[in-house]
Design an enzyme around this catalytic site. Structure first.
Site, PDB file in Angstrom:
ATOM      1  N   ALA A 146       0.770  -1.049  -0.377  1.00  0.00           N
ATOM      2  CA  ALA A 146       0.165   0.100   0.356  1.00  0.00           C
ATOM      3  C   ALA A 146       0.514   1.261   0.236  1.00  0.00           C
ATOM      4  O   ALA A 146       0.734   2.010  -0.969  1.00  0.00           O
ATOM      5  CB  ALA A 146      -1.225   0.373   1.076  1.00  0.00           C
ATOM      6  N   TYR A 147       2.534   1.170   0.538  1.00  0.00           N
ATOM      7  CA  TYR A 147       2.832   2.229   0.596  1.00  0.00           C
ATOM      8  C   TYR A 147       3.795   2.876  -0.261  1.00  0.00           C
ATOM      9  O   TYR A 147       3.829   3.714  -1.631  1.00  0.00           O
ATOM     10  CB  TYR A 147       4.108   2.396   1.739  1.00  0.00           C
ATOM     11  CG  TYR A 147       4.714   2.926   2.137  1.00  0.00           C
ATOM     12  CD1 TYR A 147       4.296   4.415   2.408  1.00  0.00           C
ATOM     13  CD2 TYR A 147       6.074   2.910   0.907  1.00  0.00           C
ATOM     14  CE1 TYR A 147       5.967   5.659   2.494  1.00  0.00           C
ATOM     15  CE2 TYR A 147       6.961   4.336   0.835  1.00  0.00           C
ATOM     16  CZ  TYR A 147       6.814   5.178   2.075  1.00  0.00           C
ATOM     17  OH  TYR A 147       7.631   6.434   1.668  1.00  0.00           O
ATOM     18  N   GLN A 148       4.274   1.440  -1.310  1.00  0.00           N
ATOM     19  CA  GLN A 148       4.374   2.399  -2.306  1.00  0.00           C
ATOM     20  C   GLN A 148       3.671   2.104  -3.415  1.00  0.00           C
ATOM     21  O   GLN A 148       3.252   3.371  -4.253  1.00  0.00           O
ATOM     22  CB  GLN A 148       5.533   0.906  -2.809  1.00  0.00           C
ATOM     23  CG  GLN A 148       6.405   0.460  -1.768  1.00  0.00           C
ATOM     24  CD  GLN A 148       7.535  -0.332  -1.895  1.00  0.00           C
ATOM     25  OE1 GLN A 148       7.185  -1.681  -2.358  1.00  0.00           O
ATOM     26  NE2 GLN A 148       8.501  -0.278  -2.994  1.00  0.00           N
ATOM     27  N   THR A 150       1.022   4.030  -3.792  1.00  0.00           N
ATOM     28  CA  THR A 150       0.557   5.111  -2.814  1.00  0.00           C
ATOM     29  C   THR A 150       1.522   6.338  -2.817  1.00  0.00           C
ATOM     30  O   THR A 150       1.183   6.902  -3.820  1.00  0.00           O
ATOM     31  CB  THR A 150      -0.037   5.507  -1.361  1.00  0.00           C
ATOM     32  OG1 THR A 150       1.247   5.063  -0.661  1.00  0.00           O
ATOM     33  CG2 THR A 150      -1.552   4.648  -1.032  1.00  0.00           C
TER      34      THR A 150
END
Length: 246
Positions: A146-148, A150
């Protein structure tokens, strides 16, 4: 003297930005959910600093922060988005709540902050918005889905908003920091089997041989917000010691 909104500034790159903007005499509105952010607000400096303790994933916060800046300082010249969420988990362990929470802070919040500030940025003679993306947008690491995702979306968002807002004199850019000495990366290290060994491996992959500092990233952000950055728009700038170059 400019009016700057910094979304996320209790630690790391955001805190470095608050300090540097104030040192040059700019007024800052700092928004962060952590009470410890008040320490940077209370530091003596040239520019004023107001603190709004809020959860930045709340969609009402951008409008509130912009209204405060306009009321207290008369307008908005710069918006800096440094707040983000990094959740680390194996694919099988991800939940919809984890994913949605990450998207709310890392992607929705920068968009709606820009929307809230745009009418006032359009009245500035040097309007700038800077999103803090990550080299995670262009290099993958396990457990960071999810971090990468977004962070990879932010350069595209900056390009779209540039096409819409640059005719009004509003510049939108992205900064992609690499490995920076900041507590923000703690979830990544805690996900590793051997954090110390992983740190050694990563540092060897960086041509400059070390992690960067928040001040080194903040220096670029200040340039993008300054008069010297007036022709920089819709672009992504990597600050990573050469990590993604090799």
């Amino acid at each position: 003297m400019a009016t700057v909104i910094v979304a996320g500034g209790a630690t790391g790159i955001g805190r470095a930005c608050v300090r540097k903007f104030r040192e040059q005499g700019d007024n800052v509105v700092l928004i962060d959910h952590r009470a410890e952010a008040r320490r940077v607000v209370d530091e003596e400096s040239n520019g004023e600093c107001l603190f709004l303790q809020r959860d930045l994933s709340d969609p009402a916060v951008p409008q509130e922060a912009v209204a405060l800046a306009v009321k207290q300082f008369g307008g908005v010249d710069t918006v800096i988005i440094t707040a983000a969420l990094m959740v680390s988990a194996s694919l099988a362990d991800w939940t919809e709540e984890m994913w949605d929470r990450t998207v709310a802070l890392n992607l929705k919040m920068p968009f709606f902050f820009t929307q809230a500030a745009a009418p006032y940025l359009a009245m500035s003679d040097n309007a700038s918005v800077v999103f803090t993306s990550s080299t995670g947008a262009i290099r993958g690491h396990a457990g960071m889905s999810a971090y990468q995702a977004t962070k990879a979306a932010l350069p595209g968002l900056a390009r779209s908003l540039t096409a819409e807002l640059a005719p009004q004199g509003i510049r939108i850019n992205c900064v992609l920091p690499g490995w920076i000495e900041t507590p923000f990366n703690d979830p990544f290290w805690s996900y590793q089997h051997d954090p110390d060994e992983k740190r050694k491996v990563i540092d060897k992959q960086i041509p400059l041989g070390r992690h960067g500092t928040p001040d080194e990233v903040a220096a670029l952000i200040l340039l993008l917000a300054a008069a010297g950055g007036r022709y920089m728009a819709g672009t992504s700038f990597v600050v990573d010691g050469g990590y993604t170059a090799v």
